[in-house]
Design a protein around this motif. Structure first.
Motif, PDB file in Angstrom:
ATOM      1  N   LEU A 309       0.824  -1.199   0.000  1.00 60.93           N
ATOM      2  CA  LEU A 309       0.000   0.000   0.000  1.00 60.93           C
ATOM      3  C   LEU A 309       0.864   1.257   0.000  1.00 60.93           C
ATOM      4  O   LEU A 309       0.623   2.204  -0.761  1.00 60.93           O
ATOM      5  CB  LEU A 309      -0.930  -0.015   1.208  1.00 60.93           C
ATOM      6  N   LEU A 310       1.866   1.289   0.847  1.00 55.21           N
ATOM      7  CA  LEU A 310       2.768   2.437   0.914  1.00 55.21           C
ATOM      8  C   LEU A 310       3.471   2.670  -0.429  1.00 55.21           C
ATOM      9  O   LEU A 310       3.567   3.804  -0.915  1.00 55.21           O
ATOM     10  CB  LEU A 310       3.811   2.233   2.024  1.00 55.21           C
ATOM     11  N   ASN A 311       3.977   1.582  -1.013  1.00 55.88           N
ATOM     12  CA  ASN A 311       4.672   1.708  -2.297  1.00 55.88           C
ATOM     13  C   ASN A 311       3.740   2.221  -3.393  1.00 55.88           C
ATOM     14  O   ASN A 311       4.110   3.079  -4.207  1.00 55.88           O
ATOM     15  CB  ASN A 311       5.276   0.363  -2.703  1.00 55.88           C
ATOM     16  N   ASP A 312       2.490   1.707  -3.409  1.00 53.84           N
ATOM     17  CA  ASP A 312       1.544   2.119  -4.445  1.00 53.84           C
ATOM     18  C   ASP A 312       1.095   3.570  -4.251  1.00 53.84           C
ATOM     19  O   ASP A 312       0.962   4.329  -5.212  1.00 53.84           O
ATOM     20  CB  ASP A 312       0.331   1.196  -4.455  1.00 53.84           C
ATOM     21  N   LEU A 313       0.857   3.956  -3.003  1.00 57.06           N
ATOM     22  CA  LEU A 313       0.477   5.344  -2.742  1.00 57.06           C
ATOM     23  C   LEU A 313       1.603   6.306  -3.118  1.00 57.06           C
ATOM     24  O   LEU A 313       1.372   7.370  -3.675  1.00 57.06           O
ATOM     25  CB  LEU A 313       0.114   5.511  -1.260  1.00 57.06           C
ATOM     26  N   LYS A 314       2.820   5.908  -2.816  1.00 53.30           N
ATOM     27  CA  LYS A 314       3.978   6.736  -3.174  1.00 53.30           C
ATOM     28  C   LYS A 314       4.103   6.868  -4.684  1.00 53.30           C
ATOM     29  O   LYS A 314       4.356   7.950  -5.223  1.00 53.30           O
ATOM     30  CB  LYS A 314       5.246   6.113  -2.585  1.00 53.30           C
ATOM     31  N   LEU A 315       3.888   5.746  -5.394  1.00 54.27           N
ATOM     32  CA  LEU A 315       3.988   5.773  -6.852  1.00 54.27           C
ATOM     33  C   LEU A 315       2.903   6.647  -7.475  1.00 54.27           C
ATOM     34  O   LEU A 315       3.176   7.453  -8.362  1.00 54.27           O
ATOM     35  CB  LEU A 315       3.901   4.342  -7.394  1.00 54.27           C
ATOM     36  N   THR A 316       1.642   6.493  -7.001  1.00 54.03           N
ATOM     37  CA  THR A 316       0.549   7.304  -7.563  1.00 54.03           C
ATOM     38  C   THR A 316       0.769   8.787  -7.279  1.00 54.03           C
ATOM     39  O   THR A 316       0.502   9.633  -8.130  1.00 54.03           O
ATOM     40  CB  THR A 316      -0.802   6.873  -6.972  1.00 54.03           C
ATOM     41  N   TYR A 317       1.289   9.106  -6.109  1.00 52.45           N
ATOM     42  CA  TYR A 317       1.570  10.509  -5.774  1.00 52.45           C
ATOM     43  C   TYR A 317       2.612  11.094  -6.725  1.00 52.45           C
ATOM     44  O   TYR A 317       2.459  12.207  -7.243  1.00 52.45           O
ATOM     45  CB  TYR A 317       2.051  10.607  -4.327  1.00 52.45           C
ATOM     46  N   LYS A 318       3.658  10.331  -6.993  1.00 53.00           N
ATOM     47  CA  LYS A 318       4.705  10.804  -7.888  1.00 53.00           C
ATOM     48  C   LYS A 318       4.204  10.928  -9.327  1.00 53.00           C
ATOM     49  O   LYS A 318       4.540  11.879 -10.047  1.00 53.00           O
ATOM     50  CB  LYS A 318       5.915   9.878  -7.831  1.00 53.00           C
ATOM     51  N   LEU A 319       3.393   9.975  -9.763  1.00 56.06           N
ATOM     52  CA  LEU A 319       2.861  10.032 -11.125  1.00 56.06           C
ATOM     53  C   LEU A 319       1.921  11.219 -11.297  1.00 56.06           C
ATOM     54  O   LEU A 319       1.949  11.909 -12.322  1.00 56.06           O
ATOM     55  CB  LEU A 319       2.129   8.727 -11.448  1.00 56.06           C
ATOM     56  N   GLN A 320       1.083  11.472 -10.319  1.00 56.64           N
ATOM     57  CA  GLN A 320       0.143  12.577 -10.401  1.00 56.64           C
ATOM     58  C   GLN A 320       0.850  13.926 -10.453  1.00 56.64           C
ATOM     59  O   GLN A 320       0.344  14.877 -11.056  1.00 56.64           O
ATOM     60  CB  GLN A 320      -0.812  12.546  -9.200  1.00 56.64           C
ATOM     61  N   ASN A 321       1.997  14.026  -9.861  1.00 56.85           N
ATOM     62  CA  ASN A 321       2.720  15.296  -9.808  1.00 56.85           C
ATOM     63  C   ASN A 321       3.956  15.308 -10.710  1.00 56.85           C
ATOM     64  O   ASN A 321       4.819  16.180 -10.573  1.00 56.85           O
ATOM     65  CB  ASN A 321       3.141  15.593  -8.360  1.00 56.85           C
TER      66      ASN A 321
END
Length: 474
Positions: A309-321
């Motif tokens: 979950l942490l890895n996926d949330l971090k990835l989505t945050y980076k992709l969105q920005n």
């Protein structure tokens, strides 16, 4: 501020106008009283008509062309040639006013002049022919001769102005003062009106900049007039600042949602881990080592889930920005898809599943970040495998008709409409998409962000009992 700009503008315009006025007066003075040189201009062309005083000086200097032979005056050939060039004529009179020499004179020119006739002809244009009269004097021994030079009055004319010098000299100070004051007043008035018209839009622009600096970005000016480019730049700046403000607000919202989603998603597995941990510490609840191992296994699974979950949330945050630079490389999309499908079917849980692949063209080359894009495709295919029965058929195809297209279709159970509308919603809370043993429940969101980072789009259509179709266009 407003008066400072206006005052500076008025002073500048006033100085410029006064300089222009002086230049005009100087030019007019030169035109009226400019210098004339017979030796250069008169011999070359009709330059004696370039200034009013030129004709007078031409007549005064003409005596250099008068010669005396046996005490009889005559004009040299050079002088006659100059008169012809300038459409002039000449008469030479003795001391009693009788003509002793003439050349090129008009038919109505008399051979004798009384003093009054000479003055009359000199004073008024056109008395003799169509000429203006100019008079000079020359001496030979003790005898005095007068000579008359006639020039066309349509080229040079004489007009007499009468002055009362006693009044002029008495009131010259007042006249100079009135002239300068009226000129200065008119100049300042015109400068003020013109400056006000120029500076009013400038004041609005300055006020608009102050409004932008205060944090209010709702500024717009009509793009017209001399400040058109400046107004356009301010409007663009206002729009850009407004967009930056919205992006900042969206970023803050994303951060808040990220924290909120993280807390929400972690709360349930943490509660389970805490509960099982308390059970393990209490000997009264543990009946056997097998039960203990089972609890430890559950805690480990929950830990893996939180980590994913942490890895996926971090990835989505980076992709969105746009914080992850794409490491693109040119690949053959067909070979790339085959490799992904083979790896999926090599998994022990899915080795007997039906996954077909077809393509219209080979090869289809495209620039991709292979690591991220393979994860996006894996997420989509695994969803089709996990959430459908084992006899479901999955068809994957590529085409290059109107852009590179990837289709992932299945004939499975389909997705309900209310869930389909929230398929990529980060805040949607449903057991179908969250907390399964294969990941964090955010596979669809990550796939969408990866595809959009590559400049593509993803569309999902589905009907219950008929299957699901995913269309990716790059």
């Amino acid at each position: 501020m407003n008066w400072k700009i206006t005052l500076r503008f008025i002073i500048t315009i006033t100085i410029v106008n006064m300089m222009v006025l002086l230049l005009v007066f100087s030019s007019l003075n030169y035109f009226l009283y400019g210098q004339y040189t017979l030796s250069r201009n008169a011999r070359d062309t009709n330059e004696i008509y370039s200034t009013p005083m030129g004709a007078e000086e031409f007549a005064s200097d003409f005596l250099q062309f008068i010669e005396f032979k046996d005490d009889n005056p005559n004009v040299s050939e050079e002088g006659i040639e100059i008169l012809k060039k300038n459409n002039g004529w000449v008469q030479i009179l003795d001391n009693n006013g009788y003509e002793v020499y003439s050349d090129l004179k008009p038919d109505n020119a008399p051979t004798h002049y009384s003093p009054v006739e000479i003055v009359h002809a000199y004073k008024y244009n056109g008395v003799i022919g169509d000429s203006s009269i100019f008079i000079g004097m020359i001496k030979n021994n003790d005898l005095k001769y007068s000579y008359i030079i006639g020039l066309p009055y349509d080229l040079v004319a004489r007009y007499i102005i009468y002055f009362n010098f006693s009044k002029i000299f008495k009131s010259y100070k007042q006249a100079i003062f009135v002239t300068l004051f009226s000129t200065l007043f008119i100049t300042i008035l015109i400068s003020y009106l013109f400056g006000k018209k120029l500076t009013n839009p400038l004041f609005k622009i300055i006020n608009g900049i102050k409004i932008l600096a205060s944090g209010d970005y709702n500024v717009y000016y009509p793009e017209k007039g001399i400040y058109k480019d400046i107004c356009s730049s301010i409007n663009n700046l206002s729009l850009k600042l407004k967009e930056n403000k919205m992006e900042k607000e969206n970023l803050n919202k994303i951060r808040e949602n990220w924290i909120e989603n993280f807390c929400h998603d972690v709360k349930t597995p943490l509660s389970s881990m805490k509960g099982y941990g308390e059970i393990l510490l209490d000997d009264n609840y543990i009946s056997s080592n097998e039960e203990k191992d089972n609890y430890l296994k559950i805690i480990l699974e929950k830990t893996d889930y939180i980590e994913n979950l942490l890895n996926d949330l971090k990835l989505t945050y980076k992709l969105q920005n746009s914080l992850i630079p794409l490491k693109r490389q040119k690949v053959n999309l067909n070979d790339f898809m085959v490799e992904i499908i083979v790896n999926i079917l090599n998994h022990p849980l899915y080795e007997n599943r039906k996954v077909n692949f077809s393509y219209k063209e080979n090869p289809v080359f495209i620039d991709l970040d292979t690591h991220l894009f393979s994860r996006a495709i894996n997420n989509l295919v695994y969803n089709a495998l996990i959430h459908n029965t084992k006899d479901t058929i999955i068809d994957i195809s590529t085409s290059n008709d109107n852009g590179v297209c990837i289709l992932i279709e299945d004939n499975g159970m389909g997705i309900p409409k209310e869930k389909l509308n929230h398929l990529f919603d980060r805040n949607y809370n449903d057991k179908l998409f969250k907390e399964n043993k294969k990941g964090s429940g955010r596979g669809m969101i990550i796939s969408k962000e990866v595809i959009e980072a590559h400049g593509g789009t993803i569309q999902v259509t589905s009907q219950l009992g008929q299957g699901t179709k995913i269309t990716i266009v790059l």
